[in-house]
Design an enzyme around this catalytic site. Sequence first.
Site, PDB file in Angstrom:
ATOM      1  N   ALA A  94     -10.502  -1.959  -4.458  1.00  0.00           N
ATOM      2  CA  ALA A  94     -11.630  -1.076  -4.737  1.00  0.00           C
ATOM      3  C   ALA A  94     -11.098   0.157  -5.453  1.00  0.00           C
ATOM      4  O   ALA A  94      -9.890   0.369  -5.543  1.00  0.00           O
ATOM      5  CB  ALA A  94     -12.352  -0.681  -3.447  1.00  0.00           C
ATOM      6  N   ASN A 127     -14.162   5.919  -7.266  1.00  0.00           N
ATOM      7  CA  ASN A 127     -14.934   6.760  -8.178  1.00  0.00           C
ATOM      8  C   ASN A 127     -15.953   7.576  -7.385  1.00  0.00           C
ATOM      9  O   ASN A 127     -16.711   7.019  -6.590  1.00  0.00           O
ATOM     10  CB  ASN A 127     -15.688   5.894  -9.191  1.00  0.00           C
ATOM     11  N   GLU A 170     -12.090   3.866   0.978  1.00  0.00           N
ATOM     12  CA  GLU A 170     -12.606   4.464  -0.258  1.00  0.00           C
ATOM     13  C   GLU A 170     -13.444   5.702   0.039  1.00  0.00           C
ATOM     14  O   GLU A 170     -13.427   6.670  -0.734  1.00  0.00           O
ATOM     15  CB  GLU A 170     -13.434   3.438  -1.030  1.00  0.00           C
ATOM     16  N   HIS A 225     -11.418   8.793   0.361  1.00  0.00           N
ATOM     17  CA  HIS A 225     -11.029   9.340  -0.938  1.00  0.00           C
ATOM     18  C   HIS A 225     -12.047  10.340  -1.490  1.00  0.00           C
ATOM     19  O   HIS A 225     -11.703  11.148  -2.358  1.00  0.00           O
ATOM     20  CB  HIS A 225     -10.882   8.209  -1.964  1.00  0.00           C
ATOM     21  N   GLU A 227      -3.315   7.673  -1.448  1.00  0.00           N
ATOM     22  CA  GLU A 227      -3.436   6.337  -0.890  1.00  0.00           C
ATOM     23  C   GLU A 227      -3.004   6.274   0.571  1.00  0.00           C
ATOM     24  O   GLU A 227      -3.625   5.574   1.381  1.00  0.00           O
ATOM     25  CB  GLU A 227      -2.637   5.340  -1.733  1.00  0.00           C
TER      26      GLU A 227
END
Length: 833
Positions: A260, A263, A294, A297, A316
Amino acid sequence: MACMSVLTRDEAQLRAQFLDVHRYTVDLDLTTGAETFDSRTAIRFTARADGDTFVELKPAELRSVTLDGQPLDPESLSENRLPLKNLTAGEHELRVDAAMRYSRTGEGMHRFTDPSDGETYVYTQLFMDDVQRVFAAFDQPDLKAVFEVSVKAPAGWTVLANGVTARRDDGAWQAAPTPLISTYLVAVAAGPWHSVRTEHRGLPFALHCRRSLAPHLDTDADEILDVTRACFDRYHEKFQEPYPFDSYDQAFVPEFNAGAMENPGLVTFRDDFVYRSAVTDTERQTRAMVIAHEMAHMWFGDLVTLKWWDDIWLNESFAEYMGYQTTAEATRFTDPWTEFGVTRKAWGYDADQRPTTHPVAPENVDDTASALLNFDGISYAKGASALRQLAAWLGEKDFLAGINTHFERHKFSNATLADFIDSLASATDRDVHAWADSWLRTTGVDTLTPVIASAGGTCTLTADRAGSRPHRLSAGLYDHDVADEGRLVLRERVGLDVPQSAPQPIGKRPALVLLNDGDITYAKLRFDAASFETVRTSLSGLPDPLTRAVVWNALRDAVRDGELPPAAYLDAARAHLPYETDLAVAQGVLAFAAGQLTEQYLTPGDRPAALATLTSLCRDLLRRTEDGDHPGLRLIAVRHLISVAAHPETIAAWLADGTVPGGPELDPELRWRVLARLAALGATDEDAIAAELARDPSATGQEGAARCRAALPDPEAKRAAWEAMFAGDDLSNYLFTATAQGFWQLEQADLVREYVPRFYPDAVALAARRGPAIAVAAGRWCFPAHAVDAENLALGEACLRDGDLTPALRRTLADRLDDLSRALRVRAGQRTE
């Protein structure tokens, strides 16, 4: 693929000092044909002094460029750099009009036509420096700006972007302007998406996939959205900064190279996560973890972004740690750390013992090409393990306090590792800087061995350390159950800080001493002789799956290090895995046993016996799961029984009947799995493959057919597969990988022998032509790993020494050759026993 200049750290630092970038206005036209799309960009920026700089762009055709209304010569574009000379201090506007190429490799603007229904989809993947394949940009992470994106798309399409999108009066789609974000985080996805929309906490949430997957997404939409909402709420309990974007879309896109991409406001996932066939609960847990990863993030990576790519590990590692921890805390999947221990940590341990190892926080990341090589088990698994150790050492409260300080100090900006450590240090009296030097700036894996001393009827425990890092861990002390000698009972877990100031009293000698019980630290483990005997006889009697995962990992490491014969690992699997209840443990052990161990570490002469052992083991699991109470365990057994089948009769009957006796029915994934194994065994043909493809003409079906055709034991099939991979550029990234996965078969070593020396020059040429994504795929999947011999190793070493390799291929090939060298050492050890 034409050459692209890489950006160096020095160039980025100079440009960041020179420029302040304010806003991008990007207009994309996706209606101009199947090969290219139009890209028009206006960039408003300020030069802090008089001077020169450059903007990055990789066009099919550069039509025009103007700077402050004055035309620039398009011919001045050199490779991917357009020079901007004689800038004066003050504000400027650059306008660029270009045609850009669609991608088939998952880089830039990827274009995919679904063979199921003929519908076309496009999406961007701009990490790490691929924004220049879509629009002109000052392409580095610390030049954040506002992005205002509009897209002209074919009728019937929906356009997704970082912000909420709406159709304008002229028919184009307009995305809401973003907050300040980095260039690599801009995202667009367009096509006739099937969407499931809802709201949460006043924000629009949505799931998207291609139309042919709609029934499968609808089946799982409630689960995916439940996980999304639960993680979103849990992060708002952990983090003081609210979610910083205006919506949260999750798009499952085709032929995506990674798991993935984070964004902001538009997370893209590989659409393998929209399950067409039966999966285990561990696979559902993995999907939940990736959703949590994700989402983490959005704060760490998007709200606060690295200044340069040397700190990509921190993005990460943080998301990996938070993904697993938040999945455990907020969802029905309460034990994801077992899967992390048996699968992800093994990835980290393997990477950290290769010559290409690097510190978690590397200091010598001089350019973007070097940075791209650090996306490995060290940046993810080792880094997450380090942060888990740090949280245990600091305590969760102080750890989160430091994280929230970091967000407050650097939101909508950029930060470095030093900034992160300073933020953590502000929340504790502990010496976080010294911890970082020990854990983040060093390489390799420590090894911990229990030393038990006895005196006066009582024992003491010392954890002997081969290595240099401090470790906070628990030692599990286990005794045999007096009522059932095969079961082990936890006496207590003793906390240790290694190196110890003194031996730890533990009372009477336990049957098993297990260092790092609970898997809080990152180290290889060994056993004392008495504990190893207990493991050999009673491993399945350990009560906790995470404990069993730690033990299985220790056995795996001992095999790889040549200290435990592969046959002994197989014996342990045969004895204990039939009683395993945890899906992640069962899958992890079988994957290693049927993969590296049987295919590389055992000699060809020993392989048939190993396959027979694994077949017998899988049949035991099938018998144990006949009552239907353990469908996940049964599915794992079926999958692996197919992969280790030495004779075709049983699995051919399954395919003909469409079911395994007692279940499950063969869904598309299992049918293709069976057909691929039959192809390798020479028990099917092109007509059967074509018939299966007619039955399942989906994208996954196309990949299955490519895999099966490459696996056929026929010289013409091998020639056609090799030509498709190395002579042409028509294969997409997924079809390339599928073809490579089918090509090498241990049963066909003589047939494919001529291709072993051809791999090296052909891979070098391919990587130079098609770029890093295909280079990595070639190094990973096309490498002749089955040829465990000195000749193959010598060919590879000569290629590394003498060949003109791209950085991506060089790194991947170096890793595969080290794995090959390790396999040769393990085999040599068996011959000397």
